[in-house]
Motif scaffolding. Structure first.
Motif, PDB file in Angstrom:
ATOM      1  N   GLU A 125      44.643  39.683  41.978  1.00  0.00           N
ATOM      2  CA  GLU A 125      44.427  40.598  40.507  1.00  0.00           C
ATOM      3  C   GLU A 125      43.538  40.252  40.185  1.00  0.00           C
ATOM      4  O   GLU A 125      42.859  39.345  40.227  1.00  0.00           O
ATOM      5  N   LYS A 126      42.390  41.836  39.389  1.00  0.00           N
ATOM      6  CA  LYS A 126      41.423  40.960  38.722  1.00  0.00           C
ATOM      7  C   LYS A 126      41.432  42.311  37.533  1.00  0.00           C
ATOM      8  O   LYS A 126      41.207  43.555  37.903  1.00  0.00           O
ATOM      9  N   THR A 127      41.272  41.665  36.058  1.00  0.00           N
ATOM     10  CA  THR A 127      41.283  42.188  35.467  1.00  0.00           C
ATOM     11  C   THR A 127      39.858  41.948  34.288  1.00  0.00           C
ATOM     12  O   THR A 127      39.231  41.163  34.494  1.00  0.00           O
ATOM     13  N   TYR A 128      39.005  43.468  34.235  1.00  0.00           N
ATOM     14  CA  TYR A 128      37.343  43.254  33.157  1.00  0.00           C
ATOM     15  C   TYR A 128      38.358  43.509  31.984  1.00  0.00           C
ATOM     16  O   TYR A 128      39.646  43.636  31.702  1.00  0.00           O
TER      17      TYR A 128
ATOM     18  N   ALA B   8      41.689  45.984  27.932  1.00  0.00           N
ATOM     19  CA  ALA B   8      41.060  45.425  29.610  1.00  0.00           C
ATOM     20  C   ALA B   8      41.508  46.195  30.148  1.00  0.00           C
ATOM     21  O   ALA B   8      42.510  47.594  30.550  1.00  0.00           O
TER      22      ALA B   8
ATOM     23  N   THR C 179      42.569  47.041  34.784  1.00  0.00           N
ATOM     24  CA  THR C 179      42.527  46.120  36.145  1.00  0.00           C
ATOM     25  C   THR C 179      42.311  46.989  37.241  1.00  0.00           C
ATOM     26  O   THR C 179      42.620  47.947  37.643  1.00  0.00           O
TER      27      THR C 179
ATOM     28  N   GLU D 110      32.644  37.623  42.099  1.00  0.00           N
ATOM     29  CA  GLU D 110      33.657  37.284  41.319  1.00  0.00           C
ATOM     30  C   GLU D 110      34.894  36.203  41.010  1.00  0.00           C
ATOM     31  O   GLU D 110      34.882  35.817  42.804  1.00  0.00           O
TER      32      GLU D 110
ATOM     33  N   THR E  84      41.509  36.971  38.244  1.00  0.00           N
ATOM     34  CA  THR E  84      41.881  36.402  37.284  1.00  0.00           C
ATOM     35  C   THR E  84      43.849  35.837  37.879  1.00  0.00           C
ATOM     36  O   THR E  84      44.238  35.231  37.172  1.00  0.00           O
ATOM     37  N   ARG E  85      43.923  36.385  39.143  1.00  0.00           N
ATOM     38  CA  ARG E  85      45.338  35.588  39.196  1.00  0.00           C
ATOM     39  C   ARG E  85      45.115  36.380  40.719  1.00  0.00           C
ATOM     40  O   ARG E  85      44.464  36.554  41.549  1.00  0.00           O
TER      41      ARG E  85
END
Length: 365
Positions: A27-30, A38, A40, A76, A79-80
């Protein structure tokens, strides 16, 4: 450096090789700090890229394709989840170890990213200079690479003196300079004309086949997927919605996004005047539209004649097409017949007996 031409990407009919790239619940969240909302970009992505494969990731703008590829080369951090390349968890490395691992990952870009004041030779040499190679080592590596991409005679030319296709060839040679195990391609052909695109894709197929190089290719062009990949993952809204062998996804797409991409390249889209009139239920005096899909060596067989004789019914031809995916033929035929359930069932049974895939598209008056 001599390569033997390879007309098609490798296929894996019986077993899939072990994965060289693995994404596990990524998972990638900015954002999300200092009052910002946020966003995702990727949701629980799990994906394997088999060793030696060319896997394409296709999606529309904003689907998360570029974020995914930046996670693989460590630009990058997720996030998880885990990002693993050749057994090394990239997401767990410090900056020094990450720089070392990146030498095994080549990257080619949409806009080439060549240094304007360096010649083709010097652009290809740059990763080797950074790695501390000697001048003799650099020359011994760079000239064969320029020969590989067909630019040995352009070694002393500057980017401004090269065409777009030639610049991308320099970019490919540069990506191969450190002898990587993985090649990442981020929309590498979208700035090129169709003829040059095909030349670049042919080069990628040759590199993949002869160097046993695993390629992860990001694109929004289904024609690129069709031409070069042997596996494809469809990404939509930051999620992988479908993944598998390219031939399977072209011939039996399951997700609506996949069907949309496939129909845009195979000619499977119904004419607008018919699509707008389709109904899910039969109407008085209506016709039922049925799509028949046939694959492999049987794609050129006269199925329509066989069905007409066997069933003694009239079948109207709405649309037909025969195409090739990864060197394997497949065809589609959209036919119409009176909306009688007994007639439809007979057509369905007879078609399946012939090995055809049957899809009822709807009814039209």
């Amino acid at each position: 450096m001599t390569l033997n031409p390879a007309s098609h990407p490798p296929a894996y009919p019986s077993a899939t090789p072990p994965a060289l790239i693995q994404l596990r619940e990524v998972e990638k969240t900015y954002g999300g700090r200092a009052g910002s909302n946020a966003v995702t970009a990727l949701h629980t992505i799990t994906l394997d890229v088999p060793k030696g494969a060319i896997l394409g990731v296709i999606g529309r703008s904003g689907a998360g394709k570029s974020t995914l590829i930046r996670l693989v080369n460590g630009l990058e951090q997720p996030t998880r989840g885990q990002v693993i390349v050749d057994g090394v968890e990239m997401s767990a490395l410090d900056e020094r170890a990450l720089r070392h691992e990146r030498r095994a990952i080549g990257m080619i870009f949409q806009h080439f990213n060549l240094l304007a004041r360096r010649t083709a030779f010097d652009n290809v040499a740059l990763p080797l200079e950074i790695a501390g190679a000697s001048r003799a080592e650099i020359k011994a590596r760079v000239m064969p690479l320029l020969d590989l991409v067909g630019l040995a005679d352009k070694a002393r030319r500057y980017p401004a003196e090269l065409s777009g296709g030639q610049k991308q060839r320099v970019g490919i040679a540069r990506a191969l300079a450190t002898n990587p195990k993985v090649l990442l391609s981020d929309e590498a052909t979208s700035a090129l004309d169709p003829e040059t695109t095909e030349q670049i894709l042919t080069l990628l197929r040759r590199v993949n086949a002869e160097l046993d190089l695993t390629i992860l290719l990001i694109t929004h062009e289904m024609s690129v997927i069709k031409s070069v990949t042997d596996r494809v993952a469809v990404i939509d809204g930051g999620r992988i919605v479908e993944e598998g062998p390219t031939f399977d996804l072209f011939t039996r797409p399951q997700h609506p996004t996949t069907r949309s991409f496939v129909s845009s390249i195979t000619g499977n889209e119904l004419p607008a005047h018919l699509a707008s009139r389709l109904s899910a239920k039969p109407l008085a005096g209506s016709q039922v539209l049925v799509r028949l899909t046939f694959t492999g060596g049987d794609a050129s067989q006269p199925f329509l004649s066989v069905l007409t004789r066997k069933l003694d019914i009239d079948l109207g031809i709405i649309q037909g097409n025969v195409d090739y995916i990864g060197g394997h033929p497949f065809g589609t035929l959209v036919v119409s017949t009176p909306a009688d359930q007994n007639c439809l069932q007979a057509l369905t049974d007879a078609s399946r007996d012939l090995g055809l895939h049957v899809e009822v598209l709807g009814y039209v008056a």
